[in-house]
Design a protein around this motif. Structure first.
Motif, PDB file in Angstrom:
ATOM      1  N   LEU A 149      -4.492  -1.570   2.147  1.00  0.00           N
ATOM      2  CA  LEU A 149      -3.037  -1.488   2.016  1.00  0.00           C
ATOM      3  C   LEU A 149      -2.527  -2.853   1.574  1.00  0.00           C
ATOM      4  CD1 LEU A 149      -2.543   0.456   5.344  1.00  0.00           C
ATOM      5  CD2 LEU A 149      -2.309   1.418   3.052  1.00  0.00           C
ATOM      6  N   LEU A 150      -2.199  -2.959   0.299  1.00  0.00           N
ATOM      7  CA  LEU A 150      -1.752  -4.216  -0.290  1.00  0.00           C
ATOM      8  C   LEU A 150      -0.233  -4.198  -0.396  1.00  0.00           C
ATOM      9  CD1 LEU A 150      -2.307  -6.903  -1.838  1.00  0.00           C
ATOM     10  CD2 LEU A 150      -2.530  -5.505  -3.915  1.00  0.00           C
ATOM     11  N   GLN A 151       0.409  -5.192   0.165  1.00  0.00           N
ATOM     12  CA  GLN A 151       1.861  -5.227   0.145  1.00  0.00           C
ATOM     13  C   GLN A 151       2.381  -5.796  -1.165  1.00  0.00           C
ATOM     14  OE1 GLN A 151       3.718  -3.812   2.376  1.00  0.00           O
ATOM     15  NE2 GLN A 151       5.586  -4.305   1.253  1.00  0.00           N
ATOM     16  N   GLY A 152       3.306  -5.051  -1.786  1.00  0.00           N
ATOM     17  CA  GLY A 152       3.987  -5.531  -2.980  1.00  0.00           C
ATOM     18  C   GLY A 152       5.290  -6.188  -2.567  1.00  0.00           C
ATOM     19  N   GLN A 153       6.367  -5.841  -3.240  1.00  0.00           N
ATOM     20  CA  GLN A 153       7.646  -6.456  -2.901  1.00  0.00           C
ATOM     21  C   GLN A 153       8.115  -6.035  -1.510  1.00  0.00           C
ATOM     22  OE1 GLN A 153      10.311  -4.478  -5.928  1.00  0.00           O
ATOM     23  NE2 GLN A 153      11.499  -3.982  -4.109  1.00  0.00           N
ATOM     24  N   GLY A 154       8.864  -6.914  -0.865  1.00  0.00           N
ATOM     25  CA  GLY A 154       9.396  -6.595   0.446  1.00  0.00           C
ATOM     26  C   GLY A 154       8.376  -6.763   1.559  1.00  0.00           C
ATOM     27  N   SER A 155       8.710  -6.190   2.722  1.00  0.00           N
ATOM     28  CA  SER A 155       7.867  -6.318   3.912  1.00  0.00           C
ATOM     29  C   SER A 155       7.676  -4.953   4.559  1.00  0.00           C
ATOM     30  CB  SER A 155       8.508  -7.274   4.929  1.00  0.00           C
ATOM     31  OG  SER A 155       8.810  -8.515   4.345  1.00  0.00           O
ATOM     32  N   ARG A 156       6.540  -4.793   5.215  1.00  0.00           N
ATOM     33  CA  ARG A 156       6.276  -3.556   5.946  1.00  0.00           C
ATOM     34  C   ARG A 156       5.621  -3.891   7.278  1.00  0.00           C
ATOM     35  NH1 ARG A 156       5.815   2.021   4.954  1.00  0.00           N
ATOM     36  NH2 ARG A 156       6.210   1.736   2.718  1.00  0.00           N
ATOM     37  N   LEU A 157       6.114  -3.259   8.324  1.00  0.00           N
ATOM     38  CA  LEU A 157       5.523  -3.392   9.655  1.00  0.00           C
ATOM     39  C   LEU A 157       4.406  -2.376   9.794  1.00  0.00           C
ATOM     40  CD1 LEU A 157       5.493  -4.334  12.660  1.00  0.00           C
ATOM     41  CD2 LEU A 157       7.207  -2.540  13.092  1.00  0.00           C
ATOM     42  N   TRP A 158       3.209  -2.857  10.125  1.00  0.00           N
ATOM     43  CA  TRP A 158       2.075  -1.963  10.348  1.00  0.00           C
ATOM     44  C   TRP A 158       1.665  -2.017  11.814  1.00  0.00           C
ATOM     45  CZ3 TRP A 158       0.528   1.741   7.299  1.00  0.00           C
ATOM     46  CH2 TRP A 158       0.761   1.646   5.920  1.00  0.00           C
ATOM     47  N   ARG A 159       1.535  -0.862  12.399  1.00  0.00           N
ATOM     48  CA  ARG A 159       1.033  -0.739  13.755  1.00  0.00           C
ATOM     49  C   ARG A 159      -0.281   0.027  13.711  1.00  0.00           C
ATOM     50  NH1 ARG A 159       6.860   1.379  16.095  1.00  0.00           N
ATOM     51  NH2 ARG A 159       7.841  -0.679  16.337  1.00  0.00           N
ATOM     52  N   ILE A 160      -1.269  -0.418  14.470  1.00  0.00           N
ATOM     53  CA  ILE A 160      -2.511   0.330  14.567  1.00  0.00           C
ATOM     54  C   ILE A 160      -2.775   0.653  16.031  1.00  0.00           C
ATOM     55  CG2 ILE A 160      -3.471  -0.751  12.503  1.00  0.00           C
ATOM     56  CD1 ILE A 160      -5.339  -2.328  14.366  1.00  0.00           C
ATOM     57  N   SER A 161      -3.558   1.699  16.238  1.00  0.00           N
ATOM     58  CA  SER A 161      -3.880   2.146  17.589  1.00  0.00           C
ATOM     59  C   SER A 161      -5.368   2.377  17.694  1.00  0.00           C
ATOM     60  CB  SER A 161      -3.122   3.442  17.914  1.00  0.00           C
ATOM     61  OG  SER A 161      -3.548   3.982  19.149  1.00  0.00           O
ATOM     62  N   GLU A 162      -5.898   2.156  18.883  1.00  0.00           N
ATOM     63  CA  GLU A 162      -7.320   2.415  19.131  1.00  0.00           C
ATOM     64  C   GLU A 162      -7.522   3.748  19.829  1.00  0.00           C
ATOM     65  OE1 GLU A 162      -8.558  -0.939  21.385  1.00  0.00           O
ATOM     66  OE2 GLU A 162      -8.327  -2.373  19.736  1.00  0.00           O
ATOM     67  N   GLN A 163      -6.490   4.578  19.856  1.00  0.00           N
ATOM     68  CA  GLN A 163      -6.551   5.850  20.578  1.00  0.00           C
ATOM     69  C   GLN A 163      -7.565   6.803  19.960  1.00  0.00           C
ATOM     70  OE1 GLN A 163      -2.356   6.598  19.591  1.00  0.00           O
ATOM     71  NE2 GLN A 163      -2.955   8.617  18.828  1.00  0.00           N
ATOM     72  N   ARG A 164      -8.129   7.621  20.804  1.00  0.00           N
ATOM     73  CA  ARG A 164      -9.061   8.654  20.341  1.00  0.00           C
ATOM     74  C   ARG A 164      -8.401  10.014  20.255  1.00  0.00           C
ATOM     75  NH1 ARG A 164     -15.090   7.379  22.815  1.00  0.00           N
ATOM     76  NH2 ARG A 164     -15.153   5.172  22.195  1.00  0.00           N
ATOM     77  N   ASP A 165      -7.213  10.133  20.841  1.00  0.00           N
ATOM     78  CA  ASP A 165      -6.456  11.377  20.780  1.00  0.00           C
ATOM     79  C   ASP A 165      -5.795  11.463  19.403  1.00  0.00           C
ATOM     80  OD1 ASP A 165      -4.847  13.576  21.042  1.00  0.00           O
ATOM     81  OD2 ASP A 165      -3.516  12.714  22.563  1.00  0.00           O
ATOM     82  N   LEU A 166      -6.310  12.325  18.537  1.00  0.00           N
ATOM     83  CA  LEU A 166      -5.792  12.474  17.185  1.00  0.00           C
ATOM     84  C   LEU A 166      -5.135  13.828  16.973  1.00  0.00           C
ATOM     85  CD1 LEU A 166      -8.715  10.820  15.152  1.00  0.00           C
ATOM     86  CD2 LEU A 166      -6.598   9.769  15.958  1.00  0.00           C
ATOM     87  N   ALA A 167      -4.611  14.404  18.050  1.00  0.00           N
ATOM     88  CA  ALA A 167      -3.911  15.683  17.947  1.00  0.00           C
ATOM     89  C   ALA A 167      -2.654  15.504  17.106  1.00  0.00           C
ATOM     90  CB  ALA A 167      -3.550  16.195  19.338  1.00  0.00           C
ATOM     91  N   ILE A 168      -2.393  16.468  16.226  1.00  0.00           N
ATOM     92  CA  ILE A 168      -1.253  16.349  15.319  1.00  0.00           C
ATOM     93  C   ILE A 168      -0.157  17.341  15.698  1.00  0.00           C
ATOM     94  CG2 ILE A 168      -2.689  15.525  13.431  1.00  0.00           C
ATOM     95  CD1 ILE A 168      -2.639  18.313  12.246  1.00  0.00           C
ATOM     96  N   VAL A 169       1.041  17.058  15.221  1.00  0.00           N
ATOM     97  CA  VAL A 169       2.198  17.913  15.482  1.00  0.00           C
ATOM     98  C   VAL A 169       2.021  19.238  14.753  1.00  0.00           C
ATOM     99  CG1 VAL A 169       4.693  18.150  15.221  1.00  0.00           C
ATOM    100  CG2 VAL A 169       3.697  15.915  15.766  1.00  0.00           C
ATOM    101  N   GLU A 170       2.130  20.322  15.464  1.00  0.00           N
ATOM    102  CA  GLU A 170       1.959  21.646  14.861  1.00  0.00           C
ATOM    103  C   GLU A 170       3.137  21.983  13.952  1.00  0.00           C
ATOM    104  OE1 GLU A 170       1.261  24.587  17.808  1.00  0.00           O
ATOM    105  OE2 GLU A 170      -0.527  23.611  18.629  1.00  0.00           O
ATOM    106  N   ASP A 171       2.825  22.677  12.866  1.00  0.00           N
ATOM    107  CA  ASP A 171       3.830  23.187  11.921  1.00  0.00           C
ATOM    108  C   ASP A 171       4.571  22.078  11.169  1.00  0.00           C
ATOM    109  OD1 ASP A 171       3.217  25.813  12.706  1.00  0.00           O
ATOM    110  OD2 ASP A 171       4.641  25.686  14.374  1.00  0.00           O
ATOM    111  N   ALA A 172       4.133  20.832  11.268  1.00  0.00           N
ATOM    112  CA  ALA A 172       4.756  19.751  10.501  1.00  0.00           C
ATOM    113  C   ALA A 172       4.158  19.744   9.095  1.00  0.00           C
ATOM    114  CB  ALA A 172       4.531  18.407  11.182  1.00  0.00           C
ATOM    115  N   PRO A 173       4.932  19.380   8.068  1.00  0.00           N
ATOM    116  CA  PRO A 173       4.399  19.372   6.698  1.00  0.00           C
ATOM    117  C   PRO A 173       3.431  18.226   6.438  1.00  0.00           C
ATOM    118  CG  PRO A 173       6.629  18.500   6.729  1.00  0.00           C
ATOM    119  CD  PRO A 173       6.348  19.000   8.117  1.00  0.00           C
TER     120      PRO A 173
END
Length: 383
Positions: A149-173
């Motif tokens: 992930l290479l940052q171009g113009q501007g700034s972006r906050l990146w958060r990472i997690s070490e969680q193993r729970d990768l359950a996703i929201v149902e019916d989300a696009p």
């Protein structure tokens, strides 16, 4: 997270792109193992295109574009191409425009990808560019592939997690994680880069207007590879004969499939075997095959003699949409297999590795004919 160690080199060539560590160290210690934050990976990186140019690209028929927004806590996804007036109606924040395959449209994007050649071309997917106003992002998620992930113009906050729970929201696009536990976070400025291995939960949020360049790598599933390999074999395997059983004997149960029938069919299917070279040739065709939306622009007809003369004064390069790989004496270009012969082999390998060959006189008529055919198909072009 461990920062890059510029003093840990033992004769290996350090790469500024990786913060001063070598490609060998990166592959051994980080690739598919743990994230790496690189400050100033490309100093003074101003990006390759403006937000307006990215929006214009998202309006093109052959571009893969998406608009992601969050409205009243609900995620929404729209697929491109888009009409220009769509962008005039967007709110001031909390949306993201993403365009895949920018390397198919900009030579500078392909040049950027070439900086990552310490990863085999066969693993590279594409360059995705995103633009987001303040608060924009695609939510907490994980990818099944490696990404820089290479940052171009501007700034972006990146958060990472070490969680193993990768359950996703149902019916989300989108594949939004139900839960996200922040372990570390950084704000990336222009030229900073973050490497993330597969299945690491992360969340990027625009801090003001920003653009991010995502260098992604292919990671097909075992099921996909198996299905495609069987289809590859089906196209290339011809079995002879027809089922016959002149020694058929009376069965106590007419509905039973007999052992004799099993053995006869097993013998008929015996030729359905493959060698490692068959898998290599499958991979070459499969991994170089253009995606369904890719269309090559065919140039005006050029006579072979004119082509050969122009080749003496002009460099020849792969088209931005072309993928070329090789295995031993087999070359693969856009899903097609070509047998390389000497003395053409070194030049074709150089074209595959560097995506360009310098002006030169080629006397090998077979090679000239092959390059001319590729030119007429739009696979290569003069620089």
């Amino acid at each position: 997270m461990k920062k890059t160690d510029k003093t840990s080199q033992t004769g290996k060539q350090p790469l500024a792109l990786l913060g001063g560590i070598s490609a060998e160290t990166f592959l051994a210690e980080y690739w598919q193992k743990k994230p790496l934050l690189i400050r100033g990976a490309i100093p003074d990186f101003a990006g390759l295109l403006s937000p307006d140019e990215l929006a214009g690209l998202a309006c093109e028929e052959d571009a893969q574009a998406r608009l992601v927004s969050q409205v009243k806590g609900q995620w929404r996804l729209r697929q491109g191409p888009f009409a220009e007036e769509v962008f005039a109606k967007l709110p001031q924040k909390n949306w993201t425009l993403l365009v895949q395959g920018v390397n198919h449209h900009l030579p500078s994007a392909m040049a950027l990808l070439q900086q990552f050649s310490f990863i085999p071309h066969a693993r590279l997917d594409d360059l995705m560019v995103s633009y987001a106003p303040s608060g924009g992002g695609v939510g907490p998620h994980f990818d099944s592939y490696d990404v820089f992930l290479l940052q171009g113009q501007g700034s972006r906050l990146w958060r990472i997690s070490e969680q193993r729970d990768l359950a996703i929201v149902e019916d989300a696009p989108l594949r939004i994680l139900q839960r996200f536990d922040t372990a570390q976070e950084w704000v990336l400025e222009a030229g900073d880069m973050l490497y993330l291995p597969p299945h690491l939960a992360h969340w990027g949020i625009a801090v003001g207007d920003c653009m991010t360049y995502s260098i992604g790598f292919r990671a097909p599933s075992a099921q996909e590879l198996g299905s495609e390999f069987l289809a590859y074999l089906q196209e290339r395997c011809a079995l002879e004969g027809m089922y016959a059983d002149p020694d058929l004997s009376l069965q106590a149960h007419p509905a039973e499939i007999s052992v004799g029938m099993l053995n006869r069919v097993a013998n008929m299917l015996e030729p359905l075997r493959w060698q490692p070279e068959d898998i290599a040739h499958f991979l070459g065709c499969y991994l170089s095959e253009p995606k369904p939306h890719v269309v090559f622009d065919v140039p005006p007809t050029m006579r072979p003699a004119t082509f050969a003369k122009k080749l003496q004064t002009h460099a020849l390069a792969l088209d931005l949409k072309t993928q070329m790989l090789f295995f031993r004496d087999a070359l693969f270009i856009n899903g097609e297999k070509v047998d390389m012969h000497e003395p053409a082999r070194p030049l074709l390998i150089s074209l595959a590795d560097r995506r360009q060959i310098e002006p030169q006189e080629i006397k090998d008529t077979e090679l000239l004919s092959l390059l001319h055919d590729w030119y007429q198909a739009g696979y290569v072009e003069f620089v």
